[in-house]
Motif scaffolding. Structure first.
Motif, short mmCIF file in Angstrom:
data_model
loop_
_atom_site.label_atom_id
_atom_site.label_comp_id
_atom_site.label_asym_id
_atom_site.label_seq_id
_atom_site.Cartn_x
_atom_site.Cartn_y
_atom_site.Cartn_z
N ILE A 140 22.25 -12.48 -24.78
CA ILE A 140 21.06 -11.66 -24.60
C ILE A 140 21.44 -10.19 -24.56
O ILE A 140 22.54 -9.83 -24.08
CB ILE A 140 20.31 -12.05 -23.30
CG1 ILE A 140 18.93 -11.38 -23.22
CG2 ILE A 140 21.14 -11.75 -22.07
CD1 ILE A 140 17.91 -11.97 -24.12
N ASP A 141 20.56 -9.33 -25.07
CA ASP A 141 20.80 -7.90 -24.98
C ASP A 141 19.46 -7.17 -24.90
O ASP A 141 18.49 -7.56 -25.56
CB ASP A 141 21.58 -7.37 -26.18
CG ASP A 141 22.01 -5.92 -25.99
OD1 ASP A 141 22.56 -5.61 -24.91
OD2 ASP A 141 21.79 -5.10 -26.90
N ILE A 142 19.40 -6.14 -24.06
CA ILE A 142 18.23 -5.27 -23.96
C ILE A 142 18.71 -3.83 -23.98
O ILE A 142 19.72 -3.50 -23.36
CB ILE A 142 17.40 -5.56 -22.69
CG1 ILE A 142 16.15 -4.66 -22.66
CG2 ILE A 142 18.22 -5.41 -21.42
CD1 ILE A 142 15.16 -5.02 -21.57
N GLU A 143 18.00 -2.99 -24.72
CA GLU A 143 18.38 -1.59 -24.85
C GLU A 143 17.14 -0.71 -24.77
O GLU A 143 16.10 -1.03 -25.34
CB GLU A 143 19.06 -1.32 -26.20
CG GLU A 143 20.34 -2.10 -26.45
CD GLU A 143 21.53 -1.54 -25.68
OE1 GLU A 143 21.41 -0.41 -25.15
OE2 GLU A 143 22.56 -2.23 -25.64
N CYS A 185 20.51 -7.25 -31.93
CA CYS A 185 20.78 -8.56 -32.53
C CYS A 185 22.28 -8.84 -32.58
O CYS A 185 22.74 -9.95 -32.24
CB CYS A 185 20.21 -8.62 -33.94
SG CYS A 185 18.40 -8.67 -34.02
N ARG A 186 23.05 -7.84 -32.98
CA ARG A 186 24.50 -8.01 -33.04
C ARG A 186 25.10 -8.21 -31.64
O ARG A 186 25.96 -9.06 -31.43
CB ARG A 186 25.13 -6.78 -33.70
CG ARG A 186 25.00 -6.76 -35.21
CD ARG A 186 25.25 -5.37 -35.76
NE ARG A 186 25.51 -5.41 -37.19
CZ ARG A 186 24.57 -5.61 -38.12
NH1 ARG A 186 23.31 -5.79 -37.73
NH2 ARG A 186 24.88 -5.63 -39.41
N GLU A 187 24.63 -7.40 -30.69
CA GLU A 187 25.16 -7.47 -29.34
C GLU A 187 24.87 -8.84 -28.72
O GLU A 187 25.75 -9.45 -28.09
CB GLU A 187 24.55 -6.36 -28.48
CG GLU A 187 25.04 -6.31 -27.05
CD GLU A 187 26.43 -5.72 -26.91
OE1 GLU A 187 26.95 -5.70 -25.78
OE2 GLU A 187 27.00 -5.29 -27.93
N ALA A 188 23.65 -9.35 -28.90
CA ALA A 188 23.32 -10.67 -28.37
C ALA A 188 24.19 -11.75 -29.01
O ALA A 188 24.66 -12.67 -28.33
CB ALA A 188 21.85 -10.97 -28.59
N TYR A 189 24.42 -11.61 -30.31
CA TYR A 189 25.22 -12.60 -31.03
C TYR A 189 26.67 -12.63 -30.54
O TYR A 189 27.20 -13.69 -30.22
CB TYR A 189 25.15 -12.30 -32.53
CG TYR A 189 26.07 -13.12 -33.39
CD1 TYR A 189 25.99 -14.52 -33.39
CD2 TYR A 189 27.01 -12.52 -34.22
CE1 TYR A 189 26.83 -15.28 -34.20
CE2 TYR A 189 27.84 -13.27 -35.03
CZ TYR A 189 27.75 -14.65 -35.01
OH TYR A 189 28.58 -15.40 -35.80
N VAL A 190 27.31 -11.48 -30.45
CA VAL A 190 28.72 -11.46 -30.03
C VAL A 190 28.84 -11.86 -28.55
O VAL A 190 29.84 -12.47 -28.15
CB VAL A 190 29.38 -10.10 -30.29
CG1 VAL A 190 29.38 -9.78 -31.77
CG2 VAL A 190 28.73 -8.98 -29.50
N ALA A 242 14.77 -5.99 -27.25
CA ALA A 242 15.64 -7.06 -26.77
C ALA A 242 15.90 -8.06 -27.88
O ALA A 242 15.11 -8.21 -28.81
CB ALA A 242 15.00 -7.78 -25.58
N ALA A 243 17.04 -8.74 -27.79
CA ALA A 243 17.38 -9.79 -28.76
C ALA A 243 18.05 -10.94 -28.03
O ALA A 243 18.72 -10.76 -27.01
CB ALA A 243 18.30 -9.24 -29.86
N LEU A 244 17.84 -12.14 -28.58
CA LEU A 244 18.37 -13.37 -28.01
C LEU A 244 19.08 -14.13 -29.11
O LEU A 244 18.54 -14.30 -30.21
CB LEU A 244 17.23 -14.22 -27.44
CG LEU A 244 17.59 -15.62 -26.92
CD1 LEU A 244 18.35 -15.52 -25.61
CD2 LEU A 244 16.32 -16.45 -26.74
#
Length: 250
Positions: A140-143, A185-190, A242-244
């Motif tokens: 998960i990532d939120i910016e 999207c990249r941050e959530a993936y890694v 945010a991305a999941l």
């Protein structure tokens, strides 16, 4: 299809996972918003709404908090670990203080008592997000949407050629938001992979969905993701992206 819980402001309605009889927990914070995406649950909470409770932390976490001299960063750490432990406690039925959180080689946390329970957390600006899932990996990532310096260099370093051209063809404000959409999207993936920024991010190429959506939208990846990974993205609140990332190993 992703489904937003209309009662998110009052907590998460219990829902069974498609992989087990485990129940997704009710949000421990009444100000939380919670989404069900595929077989995962995602909770977003403003940091100011979380009451940090150092007494719930392990001695190692308390020592880590004591080493953080910056007041805001210390509050963020305490709030995120407090909320995470409260939510995991509801799923496992174990007291929050007794849970043992381990750390992978690249810093991804896991629950020692039940490694099959997958989770990930992120904080950006004034918001905290936690993703919870049974058995399969999650990130998960939120910016916050705010200007990034040297945007052109960031695009050429982290984005595919097509994505970089797309971002740099937009107006300044739109470009900043578009870059963050690709980045989350990249941050959530890694983070889901648990490998840190050790993979070549430029090899990933994404086709973004509706930028104004407040509901998680599936993102098409034309190249670069490992087999079985799915990415969703949305705006959980005004001024944030945010991305999941979810791994399907069936």
């Amino acid at each position: 299809m992703p489904h937003h819980d209309p009662y998110g402001q009052r907590g998460y309605a219990l829902s069974r996972s498609s992989h087990s009889d485990r129940l997704f927990p009710r949000s421990p914070d009444p100000s939380a918003q919670v989404w069900q995406v595929a077989d995962s649950a995602v909770m977003a909470v403003p940091l100011t709404a979380v009451d940090p409770r150092p007494n719930l932390l392990s001695p190692a976490e308390q020592a880590q908090a004591d080493r953080i001299h910056h007041q805001q960063r210390r509050h963020t750490f305490l709030a995120s670990r407090t909320l995470l432990r409260q939510w995991l406690s509801q799923v496992t039925g174990q007291p929050a203080k007794r849970l043992t959180l381990g750390t992978g080689p690249h810093g991804k946390p896991f629950l020692v008592e039940d490694p099959s329970l997958q989770f990930n957390l992120s904080h950006g600006g004034d918001w905290l997000m936690i993703a919870l899932r049974d058995r399969h990996a999650v990130g998960i990532d939120i910016e916050p949407i705010q200007p990034r310096q040297r945007l052109s260099q960031l695009c050429h370093r982290y984005l595919s050629e097509h994505e970089s051209s797309t971002v740099l063809s937009l107006s300044q404000d739109q470009a900043q938001t578009q870059f963050l959409r690709y980045w989350t999207c990249r941050e959530a993936y890694v983070k889901g992979l648990g490998v840190g920024l050790t993979i070549p991010l430029k090899t990933i190429n994404l086709t973004l969905a509706n930028p104004q959506s407040t509901e998680p939208q599936w993102i098409e990846a034309t190249q670069g993701l490992e087999p079985g990974w799915q990415i969703y993205q949305w705006q959980p609140t005004a001024g944030y992206v945010a991305a999941l990332a979810l791994k399907d190993e069936r």
